[in-house]
Motif scaffolding. Structure first.
Motif, PDB file in Angstrom:
ATOM      1  N   ALA A  72      -7.075   0.352  -0.777  1.00 17.86           N
ATOM      2  CA  ALA A  72      -7.855   1.058  -1.784  1.00 17.86           C
ATOM      3  C   ALA A  72      -8.249   2.416  -1.225  1.00 17.86           C
ATOM      4  O   ALA A  72      -8.268   2.620  -0.010  1.00 17.86           O
ATOM      5  CB  ALA A  72      -9.111   0.270  -2.162  1.00 17.86           C
ATOM      6  N   THR A  73      -8.547   3.368  -2.114  1.00 14.84           N
ATOM      7  CA  THR A  73      -9.072   4.654  -1.679  1.00 14.84           C
ATOM      8  C   THR A  73     -10.461   4.449  -1.094  1.00 14.84           C
ATOM      9  O   THR A  73     -11.284   3.739  -1.659  1.00 14.84           O
ATOM     10  CB  THR A  73      -9.115   5.638  -2.852  1.00 14.84           C
ATOM     11  N   VAL A  74     -10.724   5.082   0.023  1.00 15.11           N
ATOM     12  CA  VAL A  74     -12.005   4.865   0.713  1.00 15.11           C
ATOM     13  C   VAL A  74     -13.133   5.627   0.032  1.00 15.11           C
ATOM     14  O   VAL A  74     -14.172   5.058  -0.305  1.00 15.11           O
ATOM     15  CB  VAL A  74     -11.900   5.272   2.197  1.00 15.11           C
ATOM     16  N   ASP A  97     -15.871  -0.576   2.930  1.00 16.17           N
ATOM     17  CA  ASP A  97     -16.504  -0.142   1.695  1.00 16.17           C
ATOM     18  C   ASP A  97     -15.552   0.760   0.918  1.00 16.17           C
ATOM     19  O   ASP A  97     -14.630   1.354   1.502  1.00 16.17           O
ATOM     20  CB  ASP A  97     -17.796   0.625   2.005  1.00 16.17           C
ATOM     21  N   GLU A  98     -15.768   0.839  -0.381  1.00 13.87           N
ATOM     22  CA  GLU A  98     -15.073   1.785  -1.252  1.00 13.87           C
ATOM     23  C   GLU A  98     -16.150   2.557  -1.998  1.00 13.87           C
ATOM     24  O   GLU A  98     -16.931   1.974  -2.742  1.00 13.87           O
ATOM     25  CB  GLU A  98     -14.157   1.047  -2.229  1.00 13.87           C
ATOM     26  N   ALA A 143     -11.319   0.986   4.039  1.00 17.16           N
ATOM     27  CA  ALA A 143     -10.922   0.189   2.881  1.00 17.16           C
ATOM     28  C   ALA A 143      -9.495  -0.272   3.099  1.00 17.16           C
ATOM     29  O   ALA A 143      -8.665   0.479   3.613  1.00 17.16           O
ATOM     30  CB  ALA A 143     -11.031   0.993   1.592  1.00 17.16           C
ATOM     31  N   CYS A 201      -8.033   4.473   5.512  1.00 16.12           N
ATOM     32  CA  CYS A 201      -7.373   3.639   4.497  1.00 16.12           C
ATOM     33  C   CYS A 201      -6.354   2.791   5.236  1.00 16.12           C
ATOM     34  O   CYS A 201      -5.273   3.263   5.617  1.00 16.12           O
ATOM     35  CB  CYS A 201      -6.717   4.510   3.439  1.00 16.12           C
ATOM     36  N   ASP A 259      -3.717   5.063  -3.294  1.00 11.19           N
ATOM     37  CA  ASP A 259      -4.693   4.694  -2.272  1.00 11.19           C
ATOM     38  C   ASP A 259      -4.710   5.771  -1.182  1.00 11.19           C
ATOM     39  O   ASP A 259      -3.705   5.999  -0.514  1.00 11.19           O
ATOM     40  CB  ASP A 259      -4.354   3.338  -1.654  1.00 11.19           C
ATOM     41  N   SER A 298     -22.345   1.669   0.203  1.00  7.19           N
ATOM     42  CA  SER A 298     -22.331   1.723  -1.262  1.00  7.19           C
ATOM     43  C   SER A 298     -23.692   1.384  -1.852  1.00  7.19           C
ATOM     44  O   SER A 298     -24.100   1.965  -2.868  1.00  7.19           O
ATOM     45  CB  SER A 298     -21.254   0.795  -1.828  1.00  7.19           C
TER      46      SER A 298
END
Length: 207
Positions: free
Chosen positions: A70-72, A42-43, A67, A89, A97, A21
């Motif tokens: 959460a959505t990757v 990470d996202e 992640a 995910c 997600d 990120s």
């Protein structure tokens, strides 16, 4: 297969940046982010044209972006290329997600593993996806879900082990092409098309 060809600056993770990120934030449209072997929690929101790839010589399994709940990777209105990566995910909290969420724009996946999530690959908002030699498996619901007007091309992919459908497309304005793919061992359907979606399926094993 080697890493994707590049035209802009190349940013190296982890040699130059401690996270993917951080490299995305520093990159400009047209740049490439090259990722070395490792597990990266990470996202990512990709809203500029980028290439995100594992280092040349890596296997997809060597470079894992994960992640938890959460959505990757989310693509927002950009032209994005992903290659030589695993996107996982780990523990989806609900139907928001996913492994990869393409809200609009164009995405090209080559030699990418998409693992888990509520949906593995979610496409909508007039998005376009080209998916080559990818493995998409282990989603709670659909492996590939396209509820909106999209263009999807998949070749030599293996899609399996999803709670519902392997590939689910339900919009009359959508167009999909499946060439030489295996879609198997899913809880409901291999490939489900409705709402008048246009499909070309050749040399596929669906069971």
């Amino acid at each position: 297969a080697g890493a994707a060809s590049v035209s802009g600056r190349v940013h190296h993770v982890p040699a130059e940046y401690g996270s993917i990120s951080a490299a995305v934030e520093a990159a400009s449209s047209g740049d490439t982010i090259e990722v070395g072997p490792g597990l990266y929690r990470d996202e990512l929101i990709l809203d500029k044209d980028l290439v995100l790839t594992g280092r040349d010589g890596c296997l997809s399994e060597d470079c894992v972006i994960e992640a938890d709940g959460a959505t990757v990777i989310t693509v927002e209105g950009a032209n994005v290329t992903l290659s030589l990566l695993s996107v996982r995910c780990a523990t989806p909290r609900g139907n928001l997600d996913h492994g990869i969420d393409v809200e609009s724009g164009t995405v090209k996946l080559t030699d990418v593993n998409v693992i888990g999530g509520h949906w593995g690959l979610w496409l909508y908002g007039n998005s376009t996806a080209s998916v080559l030699r990818c493995r998409i498996f282990g989603a709670a619901d659909h492996g590939v879900f396209a509820p909106d007007r999209v263009r999807l091309w998949m070749e030599c992919c293996d899609v399996w082990g999803h709670g519902q459908s392997g590939v689910n497309v339900h919009d009359g304005g959508s167009s999909i092409v499946l060439l030489g793919c295996r879609v198997h061992d899913c809880g409901a359907n291999g490939v489900l098309l409705y709402g008048g979606a246009d499909a070309n399926v050749e040399r596929c094993h669906i069971h």
